[in-house]
Design a protein around this motif. Structure first.
Motif, PDB file in Angstrom:
ATOM      1  N   ALA A  23      -4.564   3.852  20.883  1.00  0.00           N
ATOM      2  CA  ALA A  23      -6.016   4.008  21.437  1.00  0.00           C
ATOM      3  C   ALA A  23      -6.091   3.065  22.904  1.00  0.00           C
ATOM      4  O   ALA A  23      -7.384   3.920  23.724  1.00  0.00           O
ATOM      5  CB  ALA A  23      -6.905   3.865  20.185  1.00  0.00           C
ATOM      6  N   THR A  63     -10.187  14.363  27.703  1.00  0.00           N
ATOM      7  CA  THR A  63      -9.332  13.330  26.631  1.00  0.00           C
ATOM      8  C   THR A  63      -9.354  12.463  25.542  1.00  0.00           C
ATOM      9  O   THR A  63      -9.709  11.819  24.844  1.00  0.00           O
ATOM     10  CB  THR A  63      -7.977  14.521  25.836  1.00  0.00           C
ATOM     11  OG1 THR A  63      -7.990  16.003  26.622  1.00  0.00           O
ATOM     12  CG2 THR A  63      -7.964  14.421  24.935  1.00  0.00           C
ATOM     13  N   SER A  64      -8.474  12.105  26.376  1.00  0.00           N
ATOM     14  CA  SER A  64      -7.830  10.224  26.317  1.00  0.00           C
ATOM     15  C   SER A  64      -9.672   9.923  26.175  1.00  0.00           C
ATOM     16  O   SER A  64      -9.789   8.780  25.849  1.00  0.00           O
ATOM     17  CB  SER A  64      -7.141   9.339  27.163  1.00  0.00           C
ATOM     18  OG  SER A  64      -7.346   9.812  28.324  1.00  0.00           O
ATOM     19  N   LYS A  65     -11.045  10.033  27.378  1.00  0.00           N
ATOM     20  CA  LYS A  65     -11.599   9.214  27.537  1.00  0.00           C
ATOM     21  C   LYS A  65     -12.678   9.284  27.004  1.00  0.00           C
ATOM     22  O   LYS A  65     -13.366   8.876  25.695  1.00  0.00           O
ATOM     23  CB  LYS A  65     -12.123   9.679  29.183  1.00  0.00           C
ATOM     24  CG  LYS A  65     -13.613   9.761  29.324  1.00  0.00           C
ATOM     25  CD  LYS A  65     -14.030   9.589  30.721  1.00  0.00           C
ATOM     26  CE  LYS A  65     -13.821  10.782  30.809  1.00  0.00           C
ATOM     27  NZ  LYS A  65     -14.735  11.341  32.203  1.00  0.00           N
ATOM     28  N   ALA A  66     -12.549  11.022  26.386  1.00  0.00           N
ATOM     29  CA  ALA A  66     -13.171  11.410  25.049  1.00  0.00           C
ATOM     30  C   ALA A  66     -13.306  10.220  23.487  1.00  0.00           C
ATOM     31  O   ALA A  66     -13.891  10.037  22.784  1.00  0.00           O
ATOM     32  CB  ALA A  66     -13.135  13.047  25.046  1.00  0.00           C
ATOM     33  N   VAL A  67     -11.993  10.991  23.483  1.00  0.00           N
ATOM     34  CA  VAL A  67     -11.359   9.917  22.217  1.00  0.00           C
ATOM     35  C   VAL A  67     -11.398   8.143  22.695  1.00  0.00           C
ATOM     36  O   VAL A  67     -12.410   7.956  21.239  1.00  0.00           O
ATOM     37  CB  VAL A  67      -9.804  10.337  22.438  1.00  0.00           C
ATOM     38  CG1 VAL A  67      -9.400   9.063  20.984  1.00  0.00           C
ATOM     39  CG2 VAL A  67      -9.178  11.539  21.641  1.00  0.00           C
ATOM     40  N   LEU A  68     -10.907   7.669  23.441  1.00  0.00           N
ATOM     41  CA  LEU A  68     -11.536   5.979  23.663  1.00  0.00           C
ATOM     42  C   LEU A  68     -13.293   6.331  23.218  1.00  0.00           C
ATOM     43  O   LEU A  68     -13.866   5.215  22.351  1.00  0.00           O
ATOM     44  CB  LEU A  68     -10.868   6.061  24.827  1.00  0.00           C
ATOM     45  CG  LEU A  68     -11.493   4.196  24.980  1.00  0.00           C
ATOM     46  CD1 LEU A  68     -10.522   3.339  24.234  1.00  0.00           C
ATOM     47  CD2 LEU A  68     -10.914   4.208  26.691  1.00  0.00           C
ATOM     48  N   SER A 101     -15.305   8.264  21.977  1.00  0.00           N
ATOM     49  CA  SER A 101     -16.285   8.328  20.400  1.00  0.00           C
ATOM     50  C   SER A 101     -15.423   7.312  19.538  1.00  0.00           C
ATOM     51  O   SER A 101     -15.834   6.893  18.770  1.00  0.00           O
ATOM     52  CB  SER A 101     -15.647   9.882  20.364  1.00  0.00           C
ATOM     53  OG  SER A 101     -15.414  10.344  21.340  1.00  0.00           O
ATOM     54  N   LEU A 102     -13.941   6.847  19.671  1.00  0.00           N
ATOM     55  CA  LEU A 102     -13.284   5.901  18.807  1.00  0.00           C
ATOM     56  C   LEU A 102     -14.310   4.145  19.043  1.00  0.00           C
ATOM     57  O   LEU A 102     -14.700   3.519  17.700  1.00  0.00           O
ATOM     58  CB  LEU A 102     -12.444   5.799  18.955  1.00  0.00           C
ATOM     59  CG  LEU A 102     -11.391   6.508  18.321  1.00  0.00           C
ATOM     60  CD1 LEU A 102      -9.346   5.935  19.075  1.00  0.00           C
ATOM     61  CD2 LEU A 102     -10.657   6.380  16.795  1.00  0.00           C
TER      62      LEU A 102
END
Length: 200
Positions: free
Chosen positions: A14, A168-173, A175-176
């Motif tokens: 992450a 995508t990685s920005k959204a996941v990061l 959100s986490l």
């Protein structure tokens, strides 16, 4: 052991994957080195925001809570430094834009969110230096409230920018980071709720 390995693997991925995607972004092809450094410092700061709740609460297996909180404080210093580099680099590349952002008159909404998050981060850092002047409960409430603004503002700031970070990685990061922060803020209250029936 398997659970600890899974947690550590997910945690490292992450943090590292957004940096890899940002470092290999096609947007970097026509940017000057100062702008690249400033943007990358912003990505680093965003990943450190995800690490902070894990360190503050001692959620990483094999890391004792006192050590985890010492690392949390050290990472906080690096976080402030990353934001300073981010803003300073953008100032060098475009002073008028930074002035407008700092004065909250920028036409781009992401600038306003970024500045709010920056000042909240500086306030959280200053509050950490003054920790001994507060009771543990009041300090924790103040610190977590301000940090929540930092994370929310930074997440919205990042979401609104079309830049080097992979979508995508920005959204996941982001959100986490928000989920972890909410969990960290709520964990003392949840522990207290669990202890009450035992006392009765």
């Amino acid at each position: 052991m398997a659970r600890a390995l899974l947690i550590w693997t997910g945690f490292v991925l992450a943090l590292v994957l957004p940096l890899i995607f940002a470092a290999t972004s096609e947007y970097l092809a026509w940017r000057d080195p100062v702008y690249i450094a400033a943007g990358f410092a912003g990505v680093v700061a965003l990943t450190l925001l995800l690490a902070q709740p894990f360190l503050a609460c001692g959620w990483l297996p094999g890391v004792h809570l006192p050590l985890s909180r010492r690392v949390h404080r050290a990472v906080g210093v690096f976080l402030v430094a990353a934001v300073v580099v981010h803003v300073a680099g953008l100032w060098i590349t475009s002073p008028p834009d930074i002035i407008d952002a700092l004065l909250l008159r920028s036409p781009t909404p992401f600038s306003v969110w970024g500045v709010v998050a920056m000042w909240a981060l500086f306030a959280a850092a200053l509050l950490s230096l003054m920790r001994r002047r507060f009771s543990p409960r009041s300090w924790r409430f103040s610190h977590t409230s301000i940090v929540s603004i930092v994370v929310l503002g930074s997440a919205v700031h990042a979401f609104l920018i079309e830049g080097t970070m992979n979508t995508t990685s920005k959204a996941v990061l982001c959100s986490l980071a928000m989920i972890a922060t909410v969990a960290a803020v709520a964990s003392p209250w949840l522990r207290a709720r669990r202890r009450v029936p035992g006392k009765e």
